[in-house]
Design an enzyme around this catalytic site. Structure first.
Site, short mmCIF file in Angstrom:
data_model
loop_
_atom_site.label_atom_id
_atom_site.label_comp_id
_atom_site.label_asym_id
_atom_site.label_seq_id
_atom_site.Cartn_x
_atom_site.Cartn_y
_atom_site.Cartn_z
N THR A 39 0.76 -1.33 -0.08
CA THR A 39 -0.04 -0.13 -0.02
C THR A 39 0.72 1.11 0.09
O THR A 39 1.85 1.58 0.62
CB THR A 39 -1.02 0.23 1.11
N ASP A 55 -3.78 3.38 -3.61
CA ASP A 55 -3.45 2.55 -4.79
C ASP A 55 -4.40 1.20 -4.43
O ASP A 55 -5.20 1.30 -3.66
CB ASP A 55 -1.86 1.93 -4.80
N ARG A 57 -3.35 -2.28 -5.03
CA ARG A 57 -2.78 -3.49 -4.88
C ARG A 57 -2.90 -4.11 -3.40
O ARG A 57 -2.49 -3.55 -2.72
CB ARG A 57 -1.25 -3.58 -5.68
N LYS A 71 -9.22 0.44 -0.96
CA LYS A 71 -8.68 0.68 0.20
C LYS A 71 -9.24 2.01 0.98
O LYS A 71 -8.82 2.43 1.97
CB LYS A 71 -7.25 1.03 -0.07
N GLY A 85 -1.91 -2.18 5.98
CA GLY A 85 -1.72 -3.06 7.05
C GLY A 85 -2.31 -4.48 6.48
O GLY A 85 -2.53 -4.73 5.23
N SER A 167 3.46 0.97 2.74
CA SER A 167 5.15 0.56 2.35
C SER A 167 5.52 1.55 1.20
O SER A 167 6.70 1.69 1.08
CB SER A 167 5.14 -0.88 1.80
N ASP A 204 7.24 1.37 -5.29
CA ASP A 204 7.15 0.30 -4.37
C ASP A 204 6.55 -0.75 -4.73
O ASP A 204 5.63 -0.85 -5.51
CB ASP A 204 6.35 0.84 -3.14
N SER A 207 2.59 -1.63 -3.65
CA SER A 207 1.91 -0.88 -4.14
C SER A 207 1.84 -1.10 -5.75
O SER A 207 2.81 -1.25 -6.51
CB SER A 207 1.92 0.40 -3.91
#
Lengths: 273, 235
Positions: A39, A55, A57, A71, A85, A167, A204, A207
């Site tokens: 995330t 995002d 994913r 999300k 998380g 992240s 990242d 994500s």
């Protein structure tokens, strides 16, 4: 007159299983990977309200479990919450607080306030001592104005003009730190949020996929699902695929015939009723 | 509650097979302010008298018609505080249902759960039955619905019903006026006329309350100025 039923169990979280889990880990058990949201989630305050971004994913270790998950969670008509998380934890905790806020609205007859959602979330997370792995970006617009907060799994919170979590937070924060200023317009706010999420998506591994945006202003909320789709599928052949017989190499052949196990016999006695 | 020395039910059978406490509870309902509900083809209307004990009471602070969910509303006759407890419990049950099934609670389910609570209080230790009858009105996938729940916990679906002081006159009036293909607007007018029948004093937007729900599935309580407009139409 003796006790007819046993005492009701005392409330509170029982930490017995946590100590057992720690012991198992020490003895070499491989924990199954949680479905984490990896995330990049962000939020910022602009001149008329707040903009939230995320995002889409969801990961299970190194595998992408959901390429287009949601999300940004609904808390109240004027309050939304991005969650990073463990996916189950963020879903459960936002659903629970959203339900509590609805009951509170009926009891008070008033629009929910962001600080109410904040306090309900942080008290719940604190009582679970960080075991509920939910890192949230909470934003909304109530009678006291626009608000933006971050909530950490252990129950601490911050109040900020712009925030990132997950992240991909460092990639997104670099965009905010260089380009954020007070008094952004709605278009500028949305652009900046999309840019920050894209930074997370591309830099990242946790994500990816699409950008979701949510704009909350006085009396109006716009949930822009899949505001940007910077990762379209480009490799599906429209003609389809044909596989000619003989294209697959046959390594070995084994044929087993299924023998009849039951023989049907004609005649015989009729069944006794 | 189960452990105390007083854990025996206060509602017990009389020799004739009646539960006298429930009869008394119905008496309490029968001496409460009149309320009624009408199910139209495209919605439901509920209405009640709002007679305050004194002119000094701030009428804007009193709201008898309450929401249980965005598409289900309720009105009562009898003891106000008892109805508040029930509304609170029902709201919570509706939320729990939504949390579990991710579906807004169907009206029949909510009525059933509310009725179950009311029945519990006729059998549990140390408590008394609720001194209210509720009219639950809503609009869901099964269309517009109107239910009445009594202190005993029994519930019925009604096309039109009344409760409280003026119940027999009101019901007779409704029987005459009700038609199957009534529209919501007609139902509102009929509700006002029914209330007017037994009303002592001058009827106005300040001493009656009306709640409506239409095909938009949003229950709302009319403001006193909206009620005054309808009253003008009815004159």
């Amino acid at each position: 007159m003796g006790r007819m039923t046993e005492l009701p169990t005392k409330g509170g979280f029982s930490f017995d299983l946590c100590t057992r889990n720690d012991m198992l880990l020490k003895n070499g058990l491989q924990m199954p990977p949680f479905r984490k949201t990896g995330t990049t989630i962000v939020g910022l305050v602009f001149q008329d309200g707040v903009v939230l971004g995320a995002d889409t994913r969801a990961t299970e270790g190194p595998i992408v479990a959901d390429k287009n998950c949601e999300k940004i969670h609904f808390m109240a008509p004027n309050i939304y919450c991005c969650g990073a998380g463990t996916a189950a934890d963020t879903e459960a905790v936002t659903d629970m607080v959203s339900s509590q806020l609805q009951l509170h609205r009926y009891a008070t007859g008033r629009e929910s306030r962001v600080v109410t959602a904040l306090t309900l979330l942080k008290s719940h997370l604190f009582s679970y001592q960080g075991h509920v792995s939910a890192a949230l970006v909470l934003g909304g617009f109530d009678v006291t104005g626009p608000h933006l907060h971050t909530v950490y799994p252990h129950g601490s919170t911050d109040t900020l003009p712009f925030a990132t979590m997950g992240s991909g937070s460092l990639a997104a924060m670099s965009v905010f730190e260089s380009k954020y200023r007070e008094g952004l317009t709605r278009e500028e706010g949305i652009e900046l949020v999309a840019e920050a999420i894209c930074a997370g998506i591309f830099n990242d591994l946790g994500s990816g996929s699409n950008v979701d945006v949510c704009v909350i202003t006085e009396g109006k909320t716009e949930y822009l699902r899949n505001y940007q789709l910077p990762n379209p599928r480009t490799y599906i052949s429209s003609k389809g695929y044909t596989f000619v017989k003989g294209q697959t190499e046959v390594l070995s052949t084994k044929i087993t015939s299924i023998q009849p196990k039951v023989e049907a016999v004609e005649g015989g006695d009729a069944m006794e009723e | 509650m189960g452990d105390s020395q007083y854990s025996f039910s206060l509602t017990t059978f009389s020799p004739s097979g009646k539960l006298v406490q429930i009869e008394h509870a119905l008496q309490a309902v029968g001496s409460g302010q009149t309320s009624l509900g009408i199910k139209a083809a495209n919605g439901v209307v509920v209405a009640t008298e709002k007679k305050l004990p004194s002119i000094l009471v701030d009428e804007t602070s009193v709201q008898k018609i309450q929401l249980m969910t965005p598409n289900i509303g309720v009105v009562y006759s009898g003891m106000g505080p008892d109805s508040r407890v029930l509304v609170r419990k029902s709201r919570k049950q509706a939320q729990q249902y939504f949390r579990l099934y991710k579906e807004p609670i169907p009206i029949t389910q909510l009525v059933r759960e509310t009725a179950a609570v009311m029945q519990e209080f006729t059998q549990s230790g140390g408590v008394r039955p609720f001194g209210v009858s509720l009219l639950i009105a809503g609009y869901d996938d099964n269309g517009p619905q109107l239910y009445q729940v009594d202190p005993s916990g029994s519930y019925f679906s009604w096309k039109a019903s009344a409760m409280g002081k003026n119940v027999s006159n009101a019901k007779t009036f409704l029987e005459k006026r009700y038609t199957e293909d009534m529209e919501l607007e007609d139902a509102i007018h009929t509700a006002i006329l029914t209330l007017k029948e037994g009303f002592e004093g001058q009827i106005s937007g300040k001493n009656i309350e009306i709640g409506i729900i239409g095909a938009d599935r949003k229950f709302r309580v009319l403001s006193s100025s909206e009620i005054d407009d309808y009253l003008a139409e009815v004159e």
